[in-house]
Write a protein that holds these residues in place. Structure first.
Motif, PDB file in Angstrom:
ATOM      1  N   PHE A 180      37.685  51.313  33.960  1.00  0.00           N
ATOM      2  CA  PHE A 180      37.105  50.064  34.454  1.00  0.00           C
ATOM      3  C   PHE A 180      38.093  48.936  34.185  1.00  0.00           C
ATOM      4  CE2 PHE A 180      34.897  46.048  33.866  1.00  0.00           C
ATOM      5  CZ  PHE A 180      34.203  45.961  35.068  1.00  0.00           C
ATOM      6  N   PHE A 181      38.284  48.099  35.204  1.00  0.00           N
ATOM      7  CA  PHE A 181      39.167  46.942  35.072  1.00  0.00           C
ATOM      8  C   PHE A 181      38.547  45.750  35.770  1.00  0.00           C
ATOM      9  CE2 PHE A 181      42.326  44.073  36.831  1.00  0.00           C
ATOM     10  CZ  PHE A 181      43.107  43.783  35.723  1.00  0.00           C
ATOM     11  N   ALA A 182      38.683  44.576  35.156  1.00  0.00           N
ATOM     12  CA  ALA A 182      38.268  43.320  35.782  1.00  0.00           C
ATOM     13  C   ALA A 182      39.260  42.245  35.363  1.00  0.00           C
ATOM     14  CB  ALA A 182      36.848  42.933  35.367  1.00  0.00           C
ATOM     15  N   GLY A 183      39.799  41.526  36.329  1.00  0.00           N
ATOM     16  CA  GLY A 183      40.800  40.513  36.020  1.00  0.00           C
ATOM     17  C   GLY A 183      40.616  39.263  36.847  1.00  0.00           C
ATOM     18  N   LEU A 184      41.148  38.177  36.320  1.00  0.00           N
ATOM     19  CA  LEU A 184      41.083  36.881  36.991  1.00  0.00           C
ATOM     20  C   LEU A 184      42.473  36.265  36.928  1.00  0.00           C
ATOM     21  CD1 LEU A 184      38.650  35.303  38.246  1.00  0.00           C
ATOM     22  CD2 LEU A 184      38.618  33.947  36.147  1.00  0.00           C
TER      23      LEU A 184
END
Length: 258
Positions: free
Chosen positions: A175-179
């Protein structure tokens, strides 16, 4: 260890309208490992003999990005499944999906835009943790998770004597989440970015070993050198595991999606 791959891949695809694409990837190759360090994880030695891999998949992509080099509005969706084991030594299914969306925050009189990007990805291999060989499991680190070394974010393996190794062996869940915020500095040649990367890789669906890194970087766009911007990023982990290997500087090409 040294890794030698021999084989090839073929992709058959079709475009539907102006935004949707579908394709079928076909792949067949042999993988051979050699010169494995004596203190390497058991997973490496289990894959030492030459292995034959084959897969067929079905993938879909939808894109509404306003610009392929410097997107400021729109989104891109990728999802697909690959089935391994038509012939060969391993049978498993690999699922992968990603979503990236861009929002325009400002535009100057020259048309240069300040934009923010949100990017997330989920990957999963159903079944036992050893269903797939370690070199086909999921990893994060390096270009796809700044502030950490290449493939550093993943479970580490056990040595033959039962002790914990320093080497990662990959996981069945990602799982990856970036801004990321991008602001032009000089024409289209130079831009600055601020980012936060978060995510995890584990043996199964779990979030208890979550990593977070923040940082800043530069984008240099010289069409004569590269058709996409060159990325120079400095990442600093603020949440990590004791076994993770960190890396402050990362150089890559900045694709509008990962």
């Amino acid at each position: 260890y040294d890794e030698t791959r021999t084989g090839g891949s073929l992709r058959l695809g079709r475009q539907f309208g102006s935004r949707w694409n579908a394709y079928i990837p076909l792949r067949a190759e042999s993988v051979a490992l050699s010169d494995i360090d004596a203190d390497a994880p058991v997973d490496y030695f289990e894959a030492e003999d030459e292995s034959v891999l084959s897969s067929v998949g079905l993938h879909f992509t939808r894109s509404s990005l306003d610009n392929q080099t410097f997107p400021s509005e729109g989104n891109r969706i990728d999802f697909g499944a690959d089935q391994f084991g038509l012939v060969g030594d391993y049978t498993f299914t690999k699922l992968d999906a990603s979503y990236a969306v861009y929002f325009k925050l400002a535009e100057d009189v020259l048309g240069r835009t300040t934009a923010i990007q949100f990017n997330t990805r989920v990957g999963y291999i159903p079944g036992d943790t050893d269903a797939a060989p370690f070199f086909e499991r999921f990893y994060l680190g390096g270009q796809n998770f700044r502030g950490f070394n290449y493939r550093a974010i993943a479970p580490v393996g056990l040595r033959a004597d039962g002790s914990l190794s320093d080497d990662t062996v990959g996981g069945n869940f990602l799982f990856f989440a970036g801004l990321e915020l991008r602001k032009p500095i000089f024409d289209e040649i130079l831009s600055g970015v601020l980012f936060i990367d978060t995510g995890t890789v584990d043996e199964d669906v779990a979030f208890d070993k979550y990593r977070v890194a923040v940082g800043a970087g530069l984008r240099v766009y010289v069409p004569q050198v590269s058709p996409v911007p060159l990325a120079f990023d400095f990442g600093f982990p603020i949440l990590k595991e004791d076994t993770d290997e960190t890396r402050v500087f990362t150089f890559s090409v900045d694709l509008p999606f990962r």
